[in-house]
Design an enzyme around this catalytic site. Structure first.
Site, PDB file in Angstrom:
ATOM      1  N   ASP A  39      -4.269   2.715  -4.805  1.00 21.58           N
ATOM      2  CA  ASP A  39      -2.929   2.698  -4.217  1.00 21.58           C
ATOM      3  C   ASP A  39      -2.619   1.448  -3.396  1.00 21.58           C
ATOM      4  O   ASP A  39      -1.759   1.474  -2.538  1.00 21.58           O
ATOM      5  CB  ASP A  39      -2.704   3.960  -3.370  1.00 21.58           C
ATOM      6  CG  ASP A  39      -3.521   3.932  -2.086  1.00 21.58           C
ATOM      7  OD1 ASP A  39      -4.543   3.233  -2.047  1.00 21.58           O
ATOM      8  OD2 ASP A  39      -3.119   4.615  -1.124  1.00 21.58           O
ATOM      9  N   GLU A  40      -3.361   0.367  -3.629  1.00 25.68           N
ATOM     10  CA  GLU A  40      -3.007  -0.853  -2.889  1.00 25.68           C
ATOM     11  C   GLU A  40      -3.136  -2.112  -3.750  1.00 25.68           C
ATOM     12  O   GLU A  40      -3.981  -2.189  -4.629  1.00 25.68           O
ATOM     13  CB  GLU A  40      -3.799  -0.986  -1.585  1.00 25.68           C
ATOM     14  CG  GLU A  40      -5.276  -1.062  -1.771  1.00 25.68           C
ATOM     15  CD  GLU A  40      -6.027  -1.311  -0.462  1.00 25.68           C
ATOM     16  OE1 GLU A  40      -5.518  -2.013   0.425  1.00 25.68           O
ATOM     17  OE2 GLU A  40      -7.143  -0.796  -0.362  1.00 25.68           O
TER      18      GLU A  40
ATOM     19  N   ASP B 201       0.844  -1.191   0.000  1.00 28.15           N
ATOM     20  CA  ASP B 201       0.000   0.000   0.000  1.00 28.15           C
ATOM     21  C   ASP B 201       0.883   1.246   0.000  1.00 28.15           C
ATOM     22  O   ASP B 201       1.813   1.360   0.785  1.00 28.15           O
ATOM     23  CB  ASP B 201      -0.889  -0.035   1.264  1.00 28.15           C
ATOM     24  CG  ASP B 201      -1.945   1.048   1.254  1.00 28.15           C
ATOM     25  OD1 ASP B 201      -3.115   0.715   1.023  1.00 28.15           O
ATOM     26  OD2 ASP B 201      -1.597   2.214   1.479  1.00 28.15           O
TER      27      ASP B 201
HETATM   28 MG   LIG Z   1      -2.499   4.043   0.880  1.00 20.80          MG
END
Ligand SMILES: [Mg+2]
Length: 379
Positions: A109-110, A8
């Site tokens: 974002d992960e 992440d």
């Molecule tokens: Mg993040």
């Protein structure tokens, strides 16, 4: 036993803004709402991302901007630029896709990666650390990761390790790892659930685990069982491979084969309208158009044309009709027609070509700046 990696990016939007403007580094930065120069900016929107400097003032994601402004008046407030975040997300995705055959993009974002079986060759921990370094070296963005036997524990590991951290929760230790954590650390436990659990006297995962699942089911319905499973570190969700759509299309088979050209043309245009809407909705532009026809005798023909990236009906309409005219030469009954757009890229349809070029030039410049700062010299 599986090996699942959760990676992440740390304060993703904030970090992208800092790459674009180093003056934002080290200062409280809050993304969300409406920017300074727009009327009514003070009272609208919620925080979508904030820096650790801002968190120190009690600011957190999903908080109303108005409150964030009260808690941390000296913060820099930015509206956020989702298109740019998407571009950076794509860069990170490319780095990961380069290294890992099976990965899932869980959000902008992960990522989850299934590393099962890898230990025999490299050691998952070493490999994960190298991936984390590669991501920051090639994109300028920092990430944290958790490595464990399932997605849930890996993700909780990531959260505990932030920022720029790493946590490996070895098989057999996952229950002990989550036992002391607050119940709100379980993904999907929101304020409501947390409050209700607190009323029941439950604050830590260890205590939650001791509650009979029947009781949790009575209190929370189906979610109660899932809560109990999570408290017991049980999660068998697979890593679902990520594939970006490269084409989009539709076909129509007629009830009765037809030779009516004006009807066929109007059907194509209807299809075109729906497809370009879908493109714009997904913020994508096409670089090829294919028109397909199938005659009553099942013979099928198609014709393709390259175009400048677009999602604009007005530009595509003449192309589609021309391809159809070229294709439909036998003057026999038609059974099916179709349109397909290919070589899709992420892009903003409203922008004209000049703006688009200016923007990609700016992005390239940014990339060069990052490479200079994080390039080979650094490691
Ligand atoms: Mg993040």
């Amino acid at each position: 036993m599986r090996s699942i990696l959760h990676l992440d990016l740390d304060t993703f939007f904030v970090s992208v803004e800092r790459l674009r403007n180093t003056a934002f580094c080290g200062k409280p930065l809050i993304i969300g709402g409406v920017s300074h120069n727009e009327p009514g900016y003070q009272n609208r929107g919620v925080v979508s991302s904030c820096s650790y400097e801002a968190r120190r003032f009690g600011v957190h994601a999903a908080m109303p901007i108005k409150l964030a402004r009260k808690l941390c008046p000296e913060a820099i407030f930015l509206r956020g630029d989702f298109d740019t975040y998407q571009k950076y997300s794509k860069l990170v995705t490319e780095v990961i896709a380069d290294q890992a055959p099976i990965f899932e993009k869980a959000s902008i974002d992960e990522f989850y990666l299934d590393l099962t079986g890898m230990d025999r060759y490299f050691g998952c921990q070493k490999w994960s650390g190298e991936l984390q370094q590669k991501v920051s070296k090639e994109t300028g963005l920092f990430a944290s990761y958790g490595l464990s036997i399932n997605k849930l524990i890996a993700k909780m590991g990531t959260t505990e390790s932030k920022p720029n951290g790493a946590l490996c929760i070895a098989a057999g230790t996952e229950k002990a790892f989550i036992a002391p954590l607050a119940v709100r650390k379980i993904p999907q436990v929101g304020q409501m659930t947390e409050r209700k659990l607190r009323q029941m006297g439950v604050q830590t995962i260890k205590v939650l685990r001791e509650i009979p699942p029947r009781l949790l089911e009575r209190e929370f319905g189906k979610n109660g069982i899932s809560l109990w499973k999570k408290a017991n570190a049980i999660d068998d969700r697979p890593v679902v491979p990520y594939r970006e759509r490269k084409t989009i299309g539709s076909e129509k088979t007629f009830q009765i084969d037809t030779i009516d050209v004006s009807f066929l043309r109007s059907e194509l245009l209807k299809m075109l309208k729906a497809l370009t809407f879908e493109l714009r909705n997904e913020k994508k532009l096409a670089a090829t158009v294919t028109v397909k026809i199938r005659y009553a005798d099942f013979n099928t023909f198609s014709k393709q044309k390259k175009i400048t990236h677009t999602a604009d009906d007005h530009l595509l309409k003449p192309v589609v009709l021309h391809l159809f005219d070229q294709l439909y030469e036998r003057r026999q009954r038609i059974r099916m027609i179709g349109i397909q757009f290919g070589k899709l890229v992420h892009g903003h349809p409203q922008m004209n070509l000049f703006d688009d070029q200016a923007k990609s030039l700016r992005l390239l410049k940014e990339m060069d700046g990052i490479r200079k700062r994080f390039g080979k010299g650094i490691i």
